[in-house]
Write an enzyme that holds these catalytic residues in place. Structure first.
Site, PDB file in Angstrom:
ATOM      1  N   LYS A 108      -4.256  -8.484  -1.283  1.00 17.64           N
ATOM      2  CA  LYS A 108      -3.894  -7.163  -1.828  1.00 17.64           C
ATOM      3  C   LYS A 108      -4.639  -7.507  -3.430  1.00 17.64           C
ATOM      4  O   LYS A 108      -4.281  -8.667  -3.865  1.00 17.64           O
ATOM      5  CB  LYS A 108      -2.611  -6.488  -1.716  1.00 17.64           C
ATOM      6  CG  LYS A 108      -1.532  -7.628  -2.447  1.00 17.64           C
ATOM      7  CD  LYS A 108      -1.206  -7.269  -3.746  1.00 17.64           C
ATOM      8  CE  LYS A 108      -0.203  -8.345  -4.094  1.00 17.64           C
ATOM      9  NZ  LYS A 108       0.054  -8.248  -5.657  1.00 17.64           N
ATOM     10  N   ALA A 131       0.849 -11.607   2.919  1.00 25.63           N
ATOM     11  CA  ALA A 131      -0.202 -11.403   3.934  1.00 25.63           C
ATOM     12  C   ALA A 131       0.006 -11.859   5.298  1.00 25.63           C
ATOM     13  O   ALA A 131      -0.012 -11.569   6.274  1.00 25.63           O
ATOM     14  CB  ALA A 131      -1.574 -11.402   3.350  1.00 25.63           C
ATOM     15  N   ASP A 137       6.807  -7.764  -1.130  1.00 24.92           N
ATOM     16  CA  ASP A 137       5.103  -7.440  -1.055  1.00 24.92           C
ATOM     17  C   ASP A 137       5.064  -7.143   0.605  1.00 24.92           C
ATOM     18  O   ASP A 137       3.977  -6.617   1.042  1.00 24.92           O
ATOM     19  CB  ASP A 137       4.548  -8.435  -1.405  1.00 24.92           C
ATOM     20  CG  ASP A 137       4.064  -8.039  -2.828  1.00 24.92           C
ATOM     21  OD1 ASP A 137       4.561  -6.847  -3.403  1.00 24.92           O
ATOM     22  OD2 ASP A 137       3.678  -8.973  -3.766  1.00 24.92           O
TER      23      ASP A 137
END
Length: 286
Positions: free
Chosen positions: A12, A106, A138
């Site tokens: 991201k 992620a 996140d």
């Protein structure tokens, strides 16, 4: 049930990142806009019903493969919450640099999504996000993907229009940046910002490319650039090479530029590589 699968873990970038305060428990309050991009790690999950324990391997020697790795902890948490016995082998092909691009988050999100698919969706997307919050702010975004505005400590989401018709080029110098150190540096100067992501979200909705580029903002640049000359140089160089806007992502030290087309993005990427920098064209993903 599939016992083995591969899943991508996209990085991201932050189109906007303001630090608006700090809670009593030490967590910082944010107003940020995050966008998924086409730079991905890849995880292979191999479930062993008769086995036991989690084994994590990675082709990059600097990546930890024990419980200090958030992907390992994600697997541990998922299996415990799903009440699944057996063993799990994880192999991580690491391509996302450790540089403010959310690679660890992620990877953890990919483990959650992969295991959920493998075991026929025992958890809803909302429940997966709740699990992710236990490990990192996140991770819920990395489960959702696309483009969102996040507030609170990064866990309160508002859908935003994805970045379109602008091509990100990500570049990284030789010097890294520590997220805890970056927050500490902001705290040391008494930083408490009041910039709002709302105008940027409006520009994204309207598809106003020039306005999007004008409104890019990251509070961490104030404390990272004075100590990281590569990051500051790369922002200026991306603009010189034709980016309409450029910004550091997260707490650094990656910097990206937004280009009006793929040919311009590729030329800039090639120029940065010739100068010895890591650089990649990473189009936005919905």
């Amino acid at each position: 049930m599939e016992n083995q699968l591969k899943i991508c873990a996209p990085a991201k970038i932050n189109l906007f990142l303001e630090v608006t305060g700090r809670r009593a428990d030490g967590y910082h309050l944010l107003d940020t806009v995050m966008q998924t991009v086409g730079l991905c790690d890849e995880l292979t999950l191999d479930y062993r019903p008769e086995g036991e324990g989690i084994r994590l391997t990675c082709q990059k020697k600097y990546i930890p493969t024990d419980e200090t790795n958030v992907a390992y902890r994600a697997a541990e948490l998922f299996l415990r919450q799903a009440n699944r016995k057996g063993g799990l082998d994880l192999h991580l092909e690491k391509h996302i640099p450790v540089a403010g691009l959310g690679g660890g988050s992620a990877d953890a999100a990919a483990v959650f999504l992969g295991l959920n698919r493998m075991f026929n969706d025992p958890f809803s997307p909302e429940e997966l996000c709740a699990l992710g919050t236990e490990l990192g702010a996140d991770i819920p975004f990395c489960i959702r993907k696309g483009c969102v505005r996040a507030t609170g400590i990064g866990e309160v989401f508002e859908e935003s229009t994805p970045l379109s018709d602008l091509i990100p080029v990500i570049a990284i110098g030789s010097k890294g940046s520590s997220t805890p150190a970056a927050y500490k540096a902001l705290d040391s100067i008494g930083y408490c910002g009041s910039e709002s992501a709302l105008p940027l979200c409006k520009a994204l909705f309207q598809g106003d490319r020039r306005e999007i580029c004008r409104l890019l903002f990251n509070a961490f640049e104030e404390v990272i650039f004075p100590q990281n000359s590569d990051a500051e140089f790369l922002k200026k160089e991306l603009l010189r090479l034709g980016a309409w806007g450029a910004l550091m992502s997260g707490s650094g030290a990656s910097v990206y530029g937004l280009f009006p087309g793929l040919p311009q993005a590729r030329r800039a990427c090639a120029s940065l590589r010739k100068q010895g920098f890591f650089s990649v064209v990473a189009p936005a993903q919905s």
